[in-house]
Design an enzyme around this catalytic site. Structure first.
Site, PDB file in Angstrom:
ATOM      1  N   ARG A  58       1.005  -1.090   0.137  1.00 35.31           N
ATOM      2  CA  ARG A  58      -0.143   0.079   0.163  1.00 35.31           C
ATOM      3  C   ARG A  58       0.974   1.058   0.022  1.00 35.31           C
ATOM      4  O   ARG A  58       0.479   2.236  -0.454  1.00 35.31           O
ATOM      5  CB  ARG A  58      -1.035  -0.083   1.258  1.00 35.31           C
ATOM      6  N   TYR A 111     -12.307  22.218  -9.722  1.00 32.53           N
ATOM      7  CA  TYR A 111     -13.052  21.187 -10.390  1.00 32.53           C
ATOM      8  C   TYR A 111     -14.321  20.933  -9.666  1.00 32.53           C
ATOM      9  O   TYR A 111     -13.996  20.684  -8.135  1.00 32.53           O
ATOM     10  CB  TYR A 111     -11.914  19.957 -10.133  1.00 32.53           C
ATOM     11  N   ASP A 183      -4.310  22.595  -7.685  1.00 35.70           N
ATOM     12  CA  ASP A 183      -4.403  21.147  -8.660  1.00 35.70           C
ATOM     13  C   ASP A 183      -3.839  21.994  -9.829  1.00 35.70           C
ATOM     14  O   ASP A 183      -4.356  22.901 -10.712  1.00 35.70           O
ATOM     15  CB  ASP A 183      -6.099  21.189  -8.752  1.00 35.70           C
ATOM     16  N   LYS A 208      -5.105  12.571 -16.617  1.00 37.41           N
ATOM     17  CA  LYS A 208      -5.284  13.199 -17.769  1.00 37.41           C
ATOM     18  C   LYS A 208      -4.092  13.104 -18.567  1.00 37.41           C
ATOM     19  O   LYS A 208      -3.465  11.997 -19.188  1.00 37.41           O
ATOM     20  CB  LYS A 208      -5.577  14.512 -17.522  1.00 37.41           C
TER      21      LYS A 208
END
Ligand SMILES: *Cc1c(COP(=O)(O)O)cnc(C)c1O
Length: 394
Positions: A58, A111, A183, A208
């Site tokens: 993890r 966003y 961001d 993206k």
């Protein structure tokens, strides 16, 4: 050698063929369990938490670390952390620095899912959010309360593409001891470096442009040295790990980021300039256009533009917009831009914003300029405008 330029960093960062039988790319390590030979080695790994050594799947495998090193070199940060999606990156960043009773300032053009997280989860845990005008710049000081702990930025704005004065906001925040999170998905670390402009944490939806092929979900955070420990803690505690196959794909996407973005930029600007001349278009929202209100800030701080922008049409019935979009052959209609393909998506920012009303003068369409031949993309739009005119009865 002098400090290598970004395109060179993109090709070489996070790669060590000599450590890997001479193979150019790092292998995909699938792992949950990591075993240690002695109690001493186990305790040392738990205690020192070396971000480049696996302790447990993890927390990352060597594949994850290769991508983290590459993005960190590009962003110019202390360390990067891969997580399972861009939204996970946003959640980790906000949870790292906020607690019950705190206040966060979030840009009004943020966003959509970031806003939803603030209005639902953060609100439920007693964190108050104030949305601020994307054009506020150094005036952000007026909105700071004694319990303000985080300022969240995104530039240009989602859907509406306003440019923020990032250095001015970061300077006010730093003086007040407030953590800044940005961001940076639109620009990618190639075209804007938030940390070099005073921001503490830069994050991306690597889904993206970094992935670049519409086939993976991932988020990446990069922090400066002071902000890193809390971010690491939050990522470890929340546990939104990214899978090794996706890390491998994102790293492969990253290697071609500079050539892809160059083409996205060129085609995006070509389409934007062509659209500016269309009688159906009221305005084009693209900060790299010289007459865009955000152009001066973009030119001062950014080294390029990606292929995502919006157009505002002159008022027409919804059915006319649908006639235009439904018949497009090369533009997919869907979320998640930054792949090789073009997209066109209707959007409704006037229904979302709270701090600064978005005047709904005409329908907004967000366009992603893909890697197709630009003349084909223009022909497809031209046919679309023909359908729009017929449907509008013009
Ligand atoms: C898509 C997007 C995200 C979310 O990323 P996912 O990988 O889809 O979770 C965050 N910020 C911006 C600006 C985005 O466009």
């Amino acid at each position: 050698m002098e400090k290598p330029k970004p395109a060179t960093v993109i090709v070489n960062a996070g790669r060590d063929p000599a450590a890997n039988h001479g193979v150019v790319n790092p292998p995909v390590y699938h792992a949950s369990t990591i075993v240690f030979p002695t109690v001493e080695a186990l305790h040392a790994a738990q205690k020192h938490r070396d971000p480049l050594k696996s302790r447990y799947g993890r927390y990352g495998t060597p594949t994850t670390f290769a991508l983290e090193q590459a993005v960190c070199a590009l962003e110019g940060g202390h360390h990067s952390i891969c997580v399972g999606s861009g939204v996970s990156a946003i959640v980790v960043a906000l949870m790292a620095y906020l607690k019950t009773g705190d206040h966060v300032l979030v840009v009004d053009s943020v966003y959509g899912p970031t806003r939803r997280f603030c209005d639902t989860v953060l609100a439920r845990f007693g964190v108050a959010t104030t949305y601020y005008d994307p054009l506020i710049g150094g005036g952000i000081g007026r909105l700071i309360q004694p319990n303000t702990r985080v300022i969240f930025l995104e530039s240009p704005g989602s859907l509406t593409f306003e440019m923020q004065d990032v250095p001015a906001i970061a300077a006010v925040a730093r003086k007040a001891g407030i953590t800044t999170i940005m961001d940076n998905t639109w620009a990618t670390p190639l075209f804007f470096k938030p940390l070099a402009h005073g921001v503490d944490v830069s994050l991306h939806s690597a889904t993206k442009y970094i992935g670049g092929h519409s086939d993976l979900m991932m988020g990446i955070l990069t922090a400066n040295e002071a902000a890193y420990p809390a971010l690491r803690r939050a990522a470890d505690d929340l546990g939104p790990a990214s899978g090794p196959d996706d890390c491998y794909l994102a790293l492969r996407g990253l290697r071609t980021l500079s050539v892809r973005l160059q083409r996205h930029q060129e085609t995006g600007l070509l389409l934007a300039r062509w659209l500016q001349k269309r009688p159906e278009v009221a305005r084009v929202l693209h900060p790299a256009l010289p007459d865009d209100p955000g152009h001066a800030l973009w030119k001062r701080d950014f080294t390029g533009a990606s292929g995502l922008f919006s157009i505002e049409l002159k008022p027409v019935p919804d059915a006319a917009v649908a006639a235009m979009l439904d018949g497009l052959e090369l533009y997919g209609m869907g979320a998640s831009w930054g792949g090789f393909e073009s997209l066109a998506l209707p959007s409704e920012p006037h229904k979302i914003r709270t701090a600064t009303p978005w005047l709904n003068r005409g329908p907004l369409i967000r366009i992603h300029a893909g890697l197709e031949d630009p003349s084909d993309l223009i022909a497809d739009l031209e046919a679309g405008f023909g359908r729009l005119r017929v449907a509008a009865g013009a």
